[in-house]
Design an enzyme around this catalytic site. Structure first.
Site, mmCIF file in Angstrom:
data_model
loop_
_atom_site.group_PDB
_atom_site.id
_atom_site.type_symbol
_atom_site.label_atom_id
_atom_site.label_comp_id
_atom_site.label_asym_id
_atom_site.label_seq_id
_atom_site.Cartn_x
_atom_site.Cartn_y
_atom_site.Cartn_z
ATOM 1 N N GLN A 113 0.844 -1.200 0.000
ATOM 2 C CA GLN A 113 0.000 0.000 0.000
ATOM 3 C C GLN A 113 0.875 1.243 0.000
ATOM 4 O O GLN A 113 0.386 2.361 -0.088
ATOM 5 C CB GLN A 113 -0.875 0.021 1.248
ATOM 6 C CG GLN A 113 -1.858 -1.128 1.325
ATOM 7 C CD GLN A 113 -2.460 -1.229 2.724
ATOM 8 O OE1 GLN A 113 -3.462 -0.619 3.027
ATOM 9 N NE2 GLN A 113 -1.818 -2.008 3.582
ATOM 10 N N ASN A 114 2.184 1.028 0.141
ATOM 11 C CA ASN A 114 3.095 2.173 0.226
ATOM 12 C C ASN A 114 3.395 2.724 -1.162
ATOM 13 O O ASN A 114 3.445 1.983 -2.140
ATOM 14 C CB ASN A 114 4.396 1.761 0.929
ATOM 15 C CG ASN A 114 4.130 1.275 2.333
ATOM 16 O OD1 ASN A 114 3.059 1.545 2.876
ATOM 17 N ND2 ASN A 114 5.067 0.560 2.923
ATOM 18 N N HIS A 131 -1.522 1.390 -4.213
ATOM 19 C CA HIS A 131 -1.933 2.797 -4.096
ATOM 20 C C HIS A 131 -1.069 3.728 -4.947
ATOM 21 O O HIS A 131 -1.020 4.925 -4.691
ATOM 22 C CB HIS A 131 -1.922 3.234 -2.620
ATOM 23 C CG HIS A 131 -3.012 2.604 -1.806
ATOM 24 N ND1 HIS A 131 -2.990 2.538 -0.423
ATOM 25 C CD2 HIS A 131 -4.169 2.008 -2.190
ATOM 26 C CE1 HIS A 131 -4.097 1.926 0.000
ATOM 27 N NE2 HIS A 131 -4.813 1.586 -1.038
ATOM 28 N N CYS A 162 0.958 17.496 -23.279
ATOM 29 C CA CYS A 162 -0.276 18.233 -23.612
ATOM 30 C C CYS A 162 -0.444 19.520 -22.809
ATOM 31 O O CYS A 162 -1.398 20.262 -23.027
ATOM 32 C CB CYS A 162 -1.497 17.341 -23.434
ATOM 33 S SG CYS A 162 -2.008 17.147 -21.717
ATOM 34 N N SER A 201 -2.436 -1.038 9.384
ATOM 35 C CA SER A 201 -3.504 -0.971 10.383
ATOM 36 C C SER A 201 -4.742 -1.748 9.929
ATOM 37 O O SER A 201 -5.689 -1.905 10.691
ATOM 38 C CB SER A 201 -3.875 0.490 10.655
ATOM 39 O OG SER A 201 -4.242 1.120 9.443
ATOM 40 N N ASN A 225 3.241 -6.833 13.273
ATOM 41 C CA ASN A 225 2.915 -5.419 13.502
ATOM 42 C C ASN A 225 3.359 -5.043 14.909
ATOM 43 O O ASN A 225 3.319 -5.857 15.820
ATOM 44 C CB ASN A 225 1.399 -5.199 13.357
ATOM 45 C CG ASN A 225 1.046 -3.738 13.165
ATOM 46 O OD1 ASN A 225 1.387 -2.886 13.972
ATOM 47 N ND2 ASN A 225 0.362 -3.447 12.064
HETATM 48 P P1 OAD Z 1 -1.277 3.154 8.952
HETATM 49 O O1 OAD Z 1 -0.559 4.384 9.345
HETATM 50 O O2 OAD Z 1 -2.769 3.142 9.028
HETATM 51 O O3 OAD Z 1 -0.803 1.936 9.855
HETATM 52 C C1 OAD Z 1 0.550 1.642 10.065
HETATM 53 C C2 OAD Z 1 0.621 0.376 10.898
HETATM 54 O O4 OAD Z 1 1.983 0.044 11.046
HETATM 55 C C3 OAD Z 1 0.038 0.535 12.307
HETATM 56 O O5 OAD Z 1 -0.749 -0.602 12.597
HETATM 57 C C4 OAD Z 1 1.280 0.577 13.202
HETATM 58 O O6 OAD Z 1 1.041 0.001 14.470
HETATM 59 C C5 OAD Z 1 2.249 -0.271 12.408
HETATM 60 N N1 OAD Z 1 3.676 0.036 12.614
HETATM 61 C C6 OAD Z 1 4.269 1.226 12.854
HETATM 62 N N2 OAD Z 1 5.596 1.097 12.916
HETATM 63 C C7 OAD Z 1 5.871 -0.209 12.714
HETATM 64 C C8 OAD Z 1 7.066 -0.981 12.649
HETATM 65 N N3 OAD Z 1 8.264 -0.425 12.819
HETATM 66 N N4 OAD Z 1 6.959 -2.298 12.423
HETATM 67 C C9 OAD Z 1 5.740 -2.888 12.250
HETATM 68 N N5 OAD Z 1 4.587 -2.226 12.304
HETATM 69 C C10 OAD Z 1 4.637 -0.903 12.528
HETATM 70 O O7 OAD Z 1 -0.762 2.768 7.486
HETATM 71 P P2 OAD Z 1 -1.404 1.794 6.408
HETATM 72 O O8 OAD Z 1 -2.076 0.632 7.048
HETATM 73 O O9 OAD Z 1 -0.368 1.539 5.390
HETATM 74 O O10 OAD Z 1 -3.853 5.079 1.561
HETATM 75 O O11 OAD Z 1 -2.507 2.736 5.785
HETATM 76 C C11 OAD Z 1 -3.273 2.236 4.726
HETATM 77 C C12 OAD Z 1 -3.616 3.338 3.784
HETATM 78 O O12 OAD Z 1 -4.239 4.413 4.500
HETATM 79 C C13 OAD Z 1 -2.423 4.019 3.130
HETATM 80 O O13 OAD Z 1 -1.923 3.327 2.024
HETATM 81 C C14 OAD Z 1 -3.025 5.330 2.717
HETATM 82 C C15 OAD Z 1 -3.880 5.659 3.911
HETATM 83 O O14 OAD Z 1 -5.065 6.270 3.612
HETATM 84 C C16 OAD Z 1 -3.848 5.960 0.571
HETATM 85 O O15 OAD Z 1 -3.149 6.959 0.562
HETATM 86 C C17 OAD Z 1 -4.786 5.613 -0.534
#
Ligand code: OAD
Length: 256
Positions: A113-114, A131, A162, A201, A225
């Site tokens: 998702q990154n 994403h 364009c 998350s 996580n």
């Molecule tokens: P989040 O910021 O929602 O969640 C990050 C997760 O990583 C949390 O559960 C943290 O506890 C965990 N975390 C933090 N540091 C960590 C580490 N060192 N090792 C392991 N886990 C760790 O990010 P995403 O789940 O990626 O979408 O968010 C999903 C989407 O929400 C993103 O892609 C973005 C956002 O809206 C778009 O931009 C479309």
């Protein structure tokens, strides 16, 4: 279902052994990563209370087509700041461990998702960018990845072919996942026999639904996580801690 109990002192990460055992017999591993895997590279996650990327804004004020239509310069300013963070960041041991894992199992599908491209920089190939990628520009007129025009002045970047407005090539709130990424990720989740959800998350769909689909199809599902998530109670194994430490340790336990 999860073995989310505090581990006994003699075995600091029992979940990790279960995951290593599952991986050692796996035919096809599907991995979904989120912002947590890049946290140790210095890129803030989205929902961290103190340093999170949404800290002072509601996401829809920055990452939506409506926000861009209303004030593209404001949205671009936020993205230029994030681009700079990404350009300066280096892949961490978690990214490198996943690139290595792909060499040790028969087949690995990596969905992220990154938007930071750090998996690719660590050597992962065939990465499914669910994403998009923050370092690419897309023309809002032609809807294709585009180069920047050098001729046009003004504060907003313009398309070299364009002259249309450019935007970051990422998925915003309310927008669809790129079709190719959606299909390839669905296929990976449906076919795998081990699914790893790492540093996400599990709040944002459809990505968050991939783990459930894998489990429904009979895969062993594990979460790695730092914290508990919405998904934690629905997986076979939970490993708590930073992915930059746990993933290299997982490889050590997996053996050559
Ligand atoms: P989040 O910021 O929602 O969640 C990050 C997760 O990583 C949390 O559960 C943290 O506890 C965990 N975390 C933090 N540091 C960590 C580490 N060192 N090792 C392991 N886990 C760790 O990010 P995403 O789940 O990626 O979408 O968010 C999903 C989407 O929400 C993103 O892609 C973005 C956002 O809206 C778009 O931009 C479309």
């Amino acid at each position: 279902m999860a073995d989310d109990q505090p581990p006994p002192a003699s075995s600091p990460t029992p979940g990790l052994d279960r995951v290593a055992r599952a991986l050692s017999g796996a035919r096809h591993v599907c991995v979904l990563t989120g912002a947590g895997i890049s946290a140790e590279s210095g890129i803030p996650t989205f929902r961290d209370a103190l340093t999170g990327l949404w800290e002072n804004f509601r996401p829809e004020e920055l990452a939506s087509p409506e926000a861009f239509e209303q004030d593209p310069a404001f949205v671009w300013k936020w993205y230029e700041w994030r681009r700079e963070l990404v350009r300066r960041a280096e892949p961490n041991p978690g990214h490198h461990a996943l690139a290595e894992l792909a060499r040790r199992v028969p087949r690995l599908t990596l969905v992220t998702q990154n938007v930071d491209g750090l998996h690719q920089r660590a050597g992962s190939t065939g990465v499914i960018e669910y994403h998009g990628n923050i370092l690419r520009d897309r023309c809002v007129v032609e809807q294709v990845v585009a180069d920047r025009s050098r001729d046009v002045g003004g504060e907003l970047p313009r398309c070299a072919s364009c002259g249309g407005l450019l935007r970051p090539d990422v998925v915003w709130f309310g927008e669809a996942i790129p079709r190719d990424a959606l299909l390839r990720a669905d296929a990976g989740a449906a076919d795998c026999d081990v699914f790893l959800s790492i540093g996400t998350s599990s709040l944002v769909y459809p990505a968050a639904g991939l783990a459930d689909e894998a489990r429904r199809r009979g895969a062993f599902v594990a979460e790695i996580n730092k914290d508990a998530t919405d998904l934690s109670s629905r997986v076979h194994a939970v490993v708590r801690g930073p992915s930059g430490e746990l993933l290299p340790e997982l490889l050590r336990r997996l053996g050559p």
